[in-house]
Design a protein around this motif. Structure first.
Motif, PDB file in Angstrom:
ATOM      1  N   LYS A  92       1.095  -1.191   0.260  1.00 47.67           N
ATOM      2  CA  LYS A  92       0.256   0.161  -0.143  1.00 47.67           C
ATOM      3  C   LYS A  92       0.820   1.326  -0.335  1.00 47.67           C
ATOM      4  CE  LYS A  92      -3.635  -2.231   2.450  1.00 47.67           C
ATOM      5  NZ  LYS A  92      -4.834  -1.980   3.640  1.00 47.67           N
ATOM      6  N   TRP A  93       2.384   1.506   0.742  1.00 43.70           N
ATOM      7  CA  TRP A  93       3.305   2.000   0.579  1.00 43.70           C
ATOM      8  C   TRP A  93       3.484   2.407  -0.518  1.00 43.70           C
ATOM      9  CZ3 TRP A  93       8.291   2.145   0.719  1.00 43.70           C
ATOM     10  CH2 TRP A  93       8.997   3.914   1.116  1.00 43.70           C
ATOM     11  N   LEU A  94       3.765   1.180  -0.981  1.00 41.97           N
ATOM     12  CA  LEU A  94       4.653   1.691  -2.680  1.00 41.97           C
ATOM     13  C   LEU A  94       3.537   1.858  -3.910  1.00 41.97           C
ATOM     14  CD1 LEU A  94       7.060   0.650  -4.469  1.00 41.97           C
ATOM     15  CD2 LEU A  94       5.768  -1.784  -4.633  1.00 41.97           C
ATOM     16  N   TYR A  95       2.037   1.434  -3.150  1.00 45.04           N
ATOM     17  CA  TYR A  95       1.356   1.804  -3.967  1.00 45.04           C
ATOM     18  C   TYR A  95       1.028   2.885  -4.468  1.00 45.04           C
ATOM     19  CZ  TYR A  95      -0.356  -2.680  -6.621  1.00 45.04           C
ATOM     20  OH  TYR A  95      -0.329  -3.785  -7.123  1.00 45.04           O
ATOM     21  N   ARG A  96       0.914   3.663  -3.329  1.00 46.27           N
ATOM     22  CA  ARG A  96       0.370   5.825  -2.941  1.00 46.27           C
ATOM     23  C   ARG A  96       1.507   5.689  -3.315  1.00 46.27           C
ATOM     24  NH1 ARG A  96      -1.749   4.283   2.396  1.00 46.27           N
ATOM     25  NH2 ARG A  96       0.499   4.387   3.028  1.00 46.27           N
TER      26      ARG A  96
END
Length: 207
Positions: A92-96
């Motif tokens: 999720k952090w990477l996708y943001r």
């Protein structure tokens, strides 16, 4: 089935599965990367780069621009991974980070809004499945996929992000809401709006 909803256009497993299956091995790689282990960071990059490139193409970038965006994403990940909080979802952090970088590249893309199936990795493109004989008679599935991708620029930034994550990446509404920091009802509203716009562009009334 909604004609504007592709079953899948990415070869890799869905991000929802990834979120549920962030193994202890991946967690260890993250911790090692946070401590400056270049080999661990390289392993993380190889694990996620295909998904990032896929999202870039699905959002409307050419293959080359998607590769450039992916490179920028992992430069930022390398720079800020020490800020990642252990125990949270890395994907999720990477996708943001990925969504913001891809959007920046979309504003300066060499061929904005032009998407071809030729830009997709071999095996990434799959036909849109629809059981309606009328639809099958009207248009070839590959052509519909190509047209669908080409019409994505008609969507707002938020609509396009939600549509790609929900219908291309097959991510649950709840996960999209967490990534974007919005309520699930907002995600559903953007998704419905995106599908309606695409349906009107692909199948205008009277045709």
């Amino acid at each position: 089935m909604d004609a504007t909803k592709p079953r899948s256009i990415a070869k890799a497993e869905s991000p929802a599965d990834t979120a549920r299956e962030e193994s202890s091995e991946v967690t260890l790689l993250i911790e090692r990367a946070k401590n400056g282990d270049a080999d661990a960071f390289g392993d993380l990059m190889r694990l996620y780069e295909r998904r990032v490139i896929g999202i870039g193409v699905q959002m409307g970038l050419s293959r080359d621009d998607a590769l450039d965006a992916c490179q920028d994403v992992f430069i930022k990940v390398f720079r800020y991974i020490h800020r990642f909080r252990s125990g949270e979802s890395f994907f999720k952090w990477l996708y943001r980070i990925a969504l913001n970088s891809i959007h920046d590249h979309m504003r300066h893309a060499r061929q904005p809004g032009v998407v071809s199936l030729d830009n997709l990795d071999r095996g990434m493109a799959r036909q849109i499945e629809d059981k309606s004989p009328a639809l099958a008679d009207r248009i070839e599935n590959d052509d519909l996929t190509s047209r669908l991708l080409a019409e994505l620029p008609c969507l707002s930034r938020r609509e396009r992000i939600v549509f790609v994550l929900r219908d291309f990446q097959e991510m649950p509404t709840s996960e999209i809401g967490k990534i974007l920091g919005v309520a699930q009802v907002t995600v559903r509203r953007h998704c419905m709006s995106a599908r309606q716009k695409l349906r009107e562009r692909l199948f205008p009334r009277g045709h």
